[in-house]
Design an enzyme around this catalytic site. Structure first.
Site, PDB file in Angstrom:
ATOM      1  N   TYR A  76       0.819  -1.201   0.000  1.00  0.00           N
ATOM      2  CA  TYR A  76       0.000   0.000   0.000  1.00  0.00           C
ATOM      3  C   TYR A  76       0.858   1.259   0.000  1.00  0.00           C
ATOM      4  O   TYR A  76       1.574   1.538   0.955  1.00  0.00           O
ATOM      5  CB  TYR A  76      -0.930   0.025   1.209  1.00  0.00           C
ATOM      6  CG  TYR A  76      -1.864  -1.162   1.332  1.00  0.00           C
ATOM      7  CD1 TYR A  76      -2.162  -1.958   0.231  1.00  0.00           C
ATOM      8  CD2 TYR A  76      -2.451  -1.487   2.550  1.00  0.00           C
ATOM      9  CE1 TYR A  76      -3.016  -3.047   0.350  1.00  0.00           C
ATOM     10  CE2 TYR A  76      -3.308  -2.567   2.667  1.00  0.00           C
ATOM     11  CZ  TYR A  76      -3.577  -3.344   1.558  1.00  0.00           C
ATOM     12  OH  TYR A  76      -4.423  -4.420   1.678  1.00  0.00           O
ATOM     13  N   PRO A 222     -15.898  -5.040   2.446  1.00  0.00           N
ATOM     14  CA  PRO A 222     -17.231  -5.523   2.819  1.00  0.00           C
ATOM     15  C   PRO A 222     -18.369  -4.620   2.359  1.00  0.00           C
ATOM     16  O   PRO A 222     -19.529  -5.032   2.388  1.00  0.00           O
ATOM     17  CB  PRO A 222     -17.154  -5.590   4.350  1.00  0.00           C
ATOM     18  CG  PRO A 222     -16.179  -4.513   4.711  1.00  0.00           C
ATOM     19  CD  PRO A 222     -15.143  -4.562   3.627  1.00  0.00           C
ATOM     20  N   GLY A 224     -18.344  -3.325  -0.751  1.00  0.00           N
ATOM     21  CA  GLY A 224     -18.288  -3.324  -2.208  1.00  0.00           C
ATOM     22  C   GLY A 224     -17.484  -2.201  -2.810  1.00  0.00           C
ATOM     23  O   GLY A 224     -17.896  -1.607  -3.803  1.00  0.00           O
ATOM     24  N   GLY A 226     -17.029   0.732  -1.884  1.00  0.00           N
ATOM     25  CA  GLY A 226     -17.723   1.999  -1.796  1.00  0.00           C
ATOM     26  C   GLY A 226     -19.101   2.023  -2.418  1.00  0.00           C
ATOM     27  O   GLY A 226     -19.874   2.964  -2.192  1.00  0.00           O
TER      28      GLY A 226
END
Length: 353
Positions: A76, A222, A224, A226
């Site tokens: 990241y 979880p 999707g 956003g």
């Protein structure tokens, strides 16, 4: 149906009772609230990263809200996210469970999957330095390297545990079969796979396998990516580098139909006094007492909305209705483009065309 791959039979029954969201959930040797924080989008992949000050505010607000599980990775921001998490949360190290990942990193500006033991050991040392800690609580193999047997990669993780540099190990985006092979080498504390109303891959094997083996299933994305919120992304507003542009579900051929499904979820959530994100998170957490969720956000308001789901009682009938509206049978488009599917070891689902 069109989708990522051929459909498979669902492995194991879906839990029929809704676990108590308020109760801490087991994550290897740790107990944590069922909702943690995925830190990726503070540095990587989605939109334009926030300022250092805003990112710090978000992390500290999560801590104040009772979040104890913070999830980052060497990939990241090509190390920037670990540096951010280490700098901001370092003074609070004893209050948190710190998770990071190896096996997928940035090399010369490119994302590279490399599960060789020597690379895992080197990445771990770099991560420890960036995080400013002597030990990582939960260290995942971010992706399975198809050129390296999982037993070799897990063996390197086990060496890090023996050396006291890692407390528990995990895997990410792998199948039940791969999980069992890894678990035979060293106990696996957590499996992190994408899981949500519109991504049901764990129901093809890993949901049942993790429950059987006593392994936590940590659901990333979880809500999707956003979409399953009260403010789904407008694709025209996203910068070209946003990874969602390359995902079939967000293309012009599929996204309008998926937004229509989201609107149906909103119509279910509103009469119950829920936001779409809360309904989506409650659904994920209802899949079993071993399931945790790590939504990511840059908004303190959305963070508090996510954490508040732990104090809500969502009727099983409403959760079941949400699962009928949006599933691998109703979602439009696969979750990854064909070029990226060889990188993913999970069982695959279909999707409506």
């Amino acid at each position: 149906m069109t989708g990522e791959d051929e459909p498979n039979a669902v492995s194991g029954p879906i839990p029929s009772t809704v676990p108590d969201g308020r109760a801490p959930r087991r994550l290897g040797p740790f107990e944590v609230p069922a909702v943690g924080l995925g830190c990726m989008n503070l540095s990587h992949a989605y939109g334009t990263p926030p300022s250092a000050g805003d990112a710090a505010k978000l992390l500290l607000s999560a801590l104040d809200a009772g979040v104890t599980l913070f999830d980052t990775a060497a990939l990241y921001g090509f190390g920037a996210n670990e540096e951010l998490v280490g700098r901001v949360l370092g003074p609070h190290r004893e209050q948190i469970v710190l998770a990071s990942k190896c096996g997928m990193t940035g090399v010369d500006g490119r994302r590279v999957i490399d599960g060789r033991p020597e690379t895992i050991r080197r990445t771990a040392e770099q991560s420890l330095a960036r995080l400013g800690t002597d030990v990582i609580d939960l260290y995942y193999l971010h992706r399975l390297d198809p050129a390296v047997p999982v037993e070799e990669s897990v063996g390197a993780l086990a060496e890090l545990v023996a050396a006291g540099k890692v407390r528990a190990i995990g895997l990410s985006e792998v199948s039940a079969a791969t999980l069992r092979r890894a678990h035979a080498v060293h106990p696996v504390a957590a499996l992190q796979n994408e899981y949500s109303l519109w991504t049901r891959n764990p129901e093809r094997g890993t949901l049942a396998a993790t429950r059987e083996l006593g392994i936590a299933l940590v659901a990333f994305s979880p809500v999707g990516r956003g979409v399953l919120t009260d403010a789904p992304p407008r694709m025209a507003d996203l910068p070209p580098a946003d990874i969602r542009h390359a995902m079939p579900r967000f293309t012009a051929a599929h996204y309008p139909a998926n937004l229509a499904l989201r609107a149906e979820l909103a119509a279910l959530a509103a009469p119950a006094g829920l936001t779409v994100a809360q309904l989506a998170l409650a659904w994920v957490l209802s899949r079993g007492g071993h399931v945790l969720a790590i939504p990511g956000t840059r908004s303190v308001e959305h963070l508090r909305e996510d954490v508040a789901v732990l104090d809500l009682d969502v009727p099983a009938e409403l959760l079941a209705a949400a699962g009928r509206v949006l599933s691998d049978e109703t979602v439009h488009g696969s979750r990854y483009a064909p070029a990226h599917l060889p990188e993913i070891d999970t069982e695959r689902c279909g999707a409506a065309g």
